[in-house]
Write a protein that holds these residues in place. Structure first.
Motif, PDB file in Angstrom:
ATOM      1  N   PHE A  99      30.205  24.922  25.068  1.00 46.47           N
ATOM      2  CA  PHE A  99      31.335  25.845  25.018  1.00 46.47           C
ATOM      3  C   PHE A  99      32.648  25.108  24.738  1.00 46.47           C
ATOM      4  O   PHE A  99      32.715  23.875  24.745  1.00 46.47           O
ATOM      5  N   GLN A 100      33.713  25.901  24.558  1.00 49.94           N
ATOM      6  CA  GLN A 100      35.051  25.319  24.415  1.00 49.94           C
ATOM      7  C   GLN A 100      35.418  24.544  25.674  1.00 49.94           C
ATOM      8  O   GLN A 100      35.881  23.406  25.612  1.00 49.94           O
ATOM      9  N   GLN A 101      35.241  25.196  26.811  1.00 49.30           N
ATOM     10  CA  GLN A 101      35.458  24.528  28.085  1.00 49.30           C
ATOM     11  C   GLN A 101      34.148  23.898  28.519  1.00 49.30           C
ATOM     12  O   GLN A 101      33.075  24.394  28.207  1.00 49.30           O
ATOM     13  N   PHE A 102      34.215  22.828  29.258  1.00 48.16           N
ATOM     14  CA  PHE A 102      33.041  21.998  29.453  1.00 48.16           C
ATOM     15  C   PHE A 102      32.075  22.574  30.489  1.00 48.16           C
ATOM     16  O   PHE A 102      30.878  22.320  30.445  1.00 48.16           O
ATOM     17  N   ASN A 103      32.604  23.341  31.441  1.00 49.50           N
ATOM     18  CA  ASN A 103      31.760  24.031  32.429  1.00 49.50           C
ATOM     19  C   ASN A 103      30.851  23.081  33.199  1.00 49.50           C
ATOM     20  O   ASN A 103      29.723  23.440  33.550  1.00 49.50           O
ATOM     21  N   LEU A 104      31.324  21.872  33.462  1.00 47.47           N
ATOM     22  CA  LEU A 104      30.547  20.941  34.283  1.00 47.47           C
ATOM     23  C   LEU A 104      30.751  21.267  35.757  1.00 47.47           C
ATOM     24  O   LEU A 104      31.770  21.836  36.144  1.00 47.47           O
ATOM     25  N   PHE A 105      29.774  20.896  36.581  1.00 47.67           N
ATOM     26  CA  PHE A 105      29.921  21.079  38.025  1.00 47.67           C
ATOM     27  C   PHE A 105      30.841  19.979  38.563  1.00 47.67           C
ATOM     28  O   PHE A 105      30.471  18.803  38.526  1.00 47.67           O
ATOM     29  N   PRO A 106      32.032  20.342  39.061  1.00 46.35           N
ATOM     30  CA  PRO A 106      33.006  19.312  39.437  1.00 46.35           C
ATOM     31  C   PRO A 106      32.580  18.461  40.620  1.00 46.35           C
ATOM     32  O   PRO A 106      33.031  17.320  40.761  1.00 46.35           O
ATOM     33  N   HIS A 107      31.686  19.003  41.482  1.00 43.75           N
ATOM     34  CA  HIS A 107      31.281  18.286  42.693  1.00 43.75           C
ATOM     35  C   HIS A 107      30.069  17.390  42.468  1.00 43.75           C
ATOM     36  O   HIS A 107      29.600  16.734  43.398  1.00 43.75           O
ATOM     37  N   LEU A 108      29.545  17.363  41.227  1.00 48.22           N
ATOM     38  CA  LEU A 108      28.385  16.534  40.911  1.00 48.22           C
ATOM     39  C   LEU A 108      28.781  15.412  39.968  1.00 48.22           C
ATOM     40  O   LEU A 108      29.665  15.571  39.130  1.00 48.22           O
ATOM     41  N   THR A 109      28.101  14.277  40.097  1.00 48.69           N
ATOM     42  CA  THR A 109      28.347  13.175  39.174  1.00 48.69           C
ATOM     43  C   THR A 109      27.863  13.554  37.776  1.00 48.69           C
ATOM     44  O   THR A 109      27.142  14.545  37.580  1.00 48.69           O
ATOM     45  N   VAL A 110      28.244  12.725  36.806  1.00 46.25           N
ATOM     46  CA  VAL A 110      27.789  12.923  35.431  1.00 46.25           C
ATOM     47  C   VAL A 110      26.256  12.956  35.380  1.00 46.25           C
ATOM     48  O   VAL A 110      25.660  13.850  34.780  1.00 46.25           O
ATOM     49  N   MET A 111      25.608  11.998  36.004  1.00 46.70           N
ATOM     50  CA  MET A 111      24.141  11.943  36.015  1.00 46.70           C
ATOM     51  C   MET A 111      23.549  13.215  36.608  1.00 46.70           C
ATOM     52  O   MET A 111      22.612  13.809  36.049  1.00 46.70           O
ATOM     53  N   ASP A 112      24.088  13.657  37.744  1.00 47.14           N
ATOM     54  CA  ASP A 112      23.548  14.849  38.395  1.00 47.14           C
ATOM     55  C   ASP A 112      23.775  16.096  37.549  1.00 47.14           C
ATOM     56  O   ASP A 112      22.918  16.998  37.519  1.00 47.14           O
ATOM     57  N   ASN A 113      24.903  16.176  36.842  1.00 43.11           N
ATOM     58  CA  ASN A 113      25.149  17.309  35.946  1.00 43.11           C
ATOM     59  C   ASN A 113      24.074  17.407  34.876  1.00 43.11           C
ATOM     60  O   ASN A 113      23.634  18.505  34.527  1.00 43.11           O
ATOM     61  N   VAL A 114      23.643  16.257  34.368  1.00 47.15           N
ATOM     62  CA  VAL A 114      22.688  16.260  33.259  1.00 47.15           C
ATOM     63  C   VAL A 114      21.260  16.489  33.743  1.00 47.15           C
ATOM     64  O   VAL A 114      20.485  17.190  33.092  1.00 47.15           O
ATOM     65  N   LYS A 115      20.902  15.927  34.875  1.00 49.60           N
ATOM     66  CA  LYS A 115      19.495  15.987  35.306  1.00 49.60           C
ATOM     67  C   LYS A 115      19.154  17.279  36.049  1.00 49.60           C
ATOM     68  O   LYS A 115      17.975  17.602  36.221  1.00 49.60           O
ATOM     69  N   PRO A 179      33.537  23.617  20.009  1.00 50.26           N
ATOM     70  CA  PRO A 179      33.436  22.568  21.034  1.00 50.26           C
ATOM     71  C   PRO A 179      34.606  21.597  21.070  1.00 50.26           C
ATOM     72  O   PRO A 179      34.750  20.848  22.038  1.00 50.26           O
ATOM     73  N   THR A 180      35.437  21.577  20.019  1.00 49.84           N
ATOM     74  CA  THR A 180      36.553  20.630  20.003  1.00 49.84           C
ATOM     75  C   THR A 180      37.914  21.303  20.180  1.00 49.84           C
ATOM     76  O   THR A 180      38.936  20.628  20.193  1.00 49.84           O
ATOM     77  N   SER A 181      37.938  22.619  20.339  1.00 50.19           N
ATOM     78  CA  SER A 181      39.229  23.320  20.327  1.00 50.19           C
ATOM     79  C   SER A 181      40.083  23.046  21.558  1.00 50.19           C
ATOM     80  O   SER A 181      41.300  23.205  21.518  1.00 50.19           O
ATOM     81  N   ALA A 182      39.457  22.604  22.649  1.00 49.25           N
ATOM     82  CA  ALA A 182      40.229  22.319  23.865  1.00 49.25           C
ATOM     83  C   ALA A 182      40.576  20.837  23.991  1.00 49.25           C
ATOM     84  O   ALA A 182      41.131  20.425  25.012  1.00 49.25           O
ATOM     85  N   LEU A 183      40.285  20.059  22.952  1.00 47.36           N
ATOM     86  CA  LEU A 183      40.453  18.610  23.030  1.00 47.36           C
ATOM     87  C   LEU A 183      41.727  18.152  22.334  1.00 47.36           C
ATOM     88  O   LEU A 183      42.166  18.747  21.351  1.00 47.36           O
ATOM     89  N   ASP A 184      42.284  17.051  22.836  1.00 47.50           N
ATOM     90  CA  ASP A 184      43.370  16.387  22.126  1.00 47.50           C
ATOM     91  C   ASP A 184      42.824  15.798  20.832  1.00 47.50           C
ATOM     92  O   ASP A 184      41.648  15.423  20.756  1.00 47.50           O
ATOM     93  N   PRO A 185      43.672  15.689  19.792  1.00 43.30           N
ATOM     94  CA  PRO A 185      43.191  15.235  18.476  1.00 43.30           C
ATOM     95  C   PRO A 185      42.415  13.927  18.507  1.00 43.30           C
ATOM     96  O   PRO A 185      41.400  13.784  17.806  1.00 43.30           O
ATOM     97  N   GLU A 186      42.836  12.965  19.339  1.00 45.82           N
ATOM     98  CA  GLU A 186      42.156  11.668  19.328  1.00 45.82           C
ATOM     99  C   GLU A 186      40.768  11.735  19.961  1.00 45.82           C
ATOM    100  O   GLU A 186      39.976  10.808  19.824  1.00 45.82           O
ATOM    101  N   MET A 187      40.480  12.825  20.671  1.00 51.64           N
ATOM    102  CA  MET A 187      39.168  12.966  21.311  1.00 51.64           C
ATOM    103  C   MET A 187      38.177  13.755  20.456  1.00 51.64           C
ATOM    104  O   MET A 187      36.979  13.775  20.740  1.00 51.64           O
ATOM    105  N   ILE A 188      38.671  14.403  19.419  1.00 54.66           N
ATOM    106  CA  ILE A 188      37.811  15.272  18.619  1.00 54.66           C
ATOM    107  C   ILE A 188      36.736  14.467  17.899  1.00 54.66           C
ATOM    108  O   ILE A 188      35.569  14.852  17.862  1.00 54.66           O
TER     109      ILE A 188
END
Length: 257
Positions: A99-115, A179-188
């Motif tokens: 999505f445009q917004q990342f919708n990650l679980f803020p209370h979980l680590t990166v690894m836990d979000n993916v697994k 997927p890039t519309s919420a990002l700063d130009p250098e992050m696209i």
């Protein structure tokens, strides 16, 4: 509408998404989709462009029942999308979405979000889930951030985690809704590079985006939508250099100059 037949000569290749005469109204009577039809073939990268409010994001969200539709049919990998919750769950397990917004679980680590998804949806054990998550985080260039939390990452990094999370379910199709519309130009660029890699690997992708360079370089087909209609469906070369419709020409004159 110009009907472009993208089907390869190889008869073994078949559509994985078939949307036929899809109509959608919102509760206020707004007619968001007006009989839109599209076929997406396995291994294709289809980019959908159009002005704001054209219905493009609404359309791809109907593919996995995030948006209900009132008329027409949608079939994904041979499964007809109905109100049957089992069908919807099956389709969602085969269709990843970013999505445009990342919708990650803020209370979980990166690894836990993916697994997390494969453990609960696919029934994988911890060992397998961690192995796959590790491979995917390495693939999107962010394995070194695996123990961090989303708020410790840049927007581009969070979006790459979101892509890895969607891929962890081993989908047959990936949908990208700006997927890039919420990002700063250098992050696209870092996010588009991951998407290029996916396309090169043969992943079937449907991308709503305004990133012209990405569309020219990666898309097999360009679909243009306006006012709830599918106006043009053609190759990137024709779309950018010799479009058939005045509405397309007007849109291109606004985004290319």
């Amino acid at each position: 509408m110009t009907q472009f037949d993208p089907s390869p000569s190889n008869s073994a290749t078949e559509p994985i998404i078939i949307a036929q005469d899809v109509e959608k109204w919102y509760g206020n009577g707004f007619h968001a989709l007006k009989g839109v039809s599209l076929k997406v073939y396995k291994g294709e990268v289809v980019v959908i462009m159009g002005p704001s409010g054209s219905g493009k994001s609404t359309f791809i969200r109907t593919f996995n029942a995030l948006e209900p539709f009132q008329k027409g049919t949608i079939t994904v990998d041979g499964i007809k999308l109905t109100h049957n919750l089992k069908n919807i769950d099956t389709i969602r397990s085969e269709v990843g979405m970013v999505f445009q917004q990342f919708n990650l679980f803020p209370h979980l680590t990166v690894m836990d979000n993916v697994k997390l998804g494969p453990i609960y949806v696919r029934g994988w054990n911890q060992k397998k889930s961690i192995e796959i998550a590790t491979q995917l985080l390495e693939r999107v260039g962010i394995l070194h951030q695996a123990k961090k939390y989303p708020n410790q990452l840049s927007g581009g990094q969070q979006q790459r985690v979101a892509i890895a999370r969607a891929l962890a379910m081993q989908p047959k199709v990936m949908l990208f809704d700006e997927p890039t519309s919420a990002l700063d130009p250098e992050m696209i660029k870092e996010v588009l590079d991951v998407m290029r890699g996916l396309a090169d690997s043969g992943m079937t992708m449907v991308c709503v985006t305004h990133e012209v360079g990405f569309a020219k370089e990666v898309a097999d087909r360009l679909v243009f939508m306006a006012d709830g209609l599918l106006i043009e469906d053609t190759t990137p070369d024709v779309f950018f250099n010799n479009p058939n419709h005045e509405r397309t020409k007007k849109f291109l004159s606004q985004i290319l100059h």
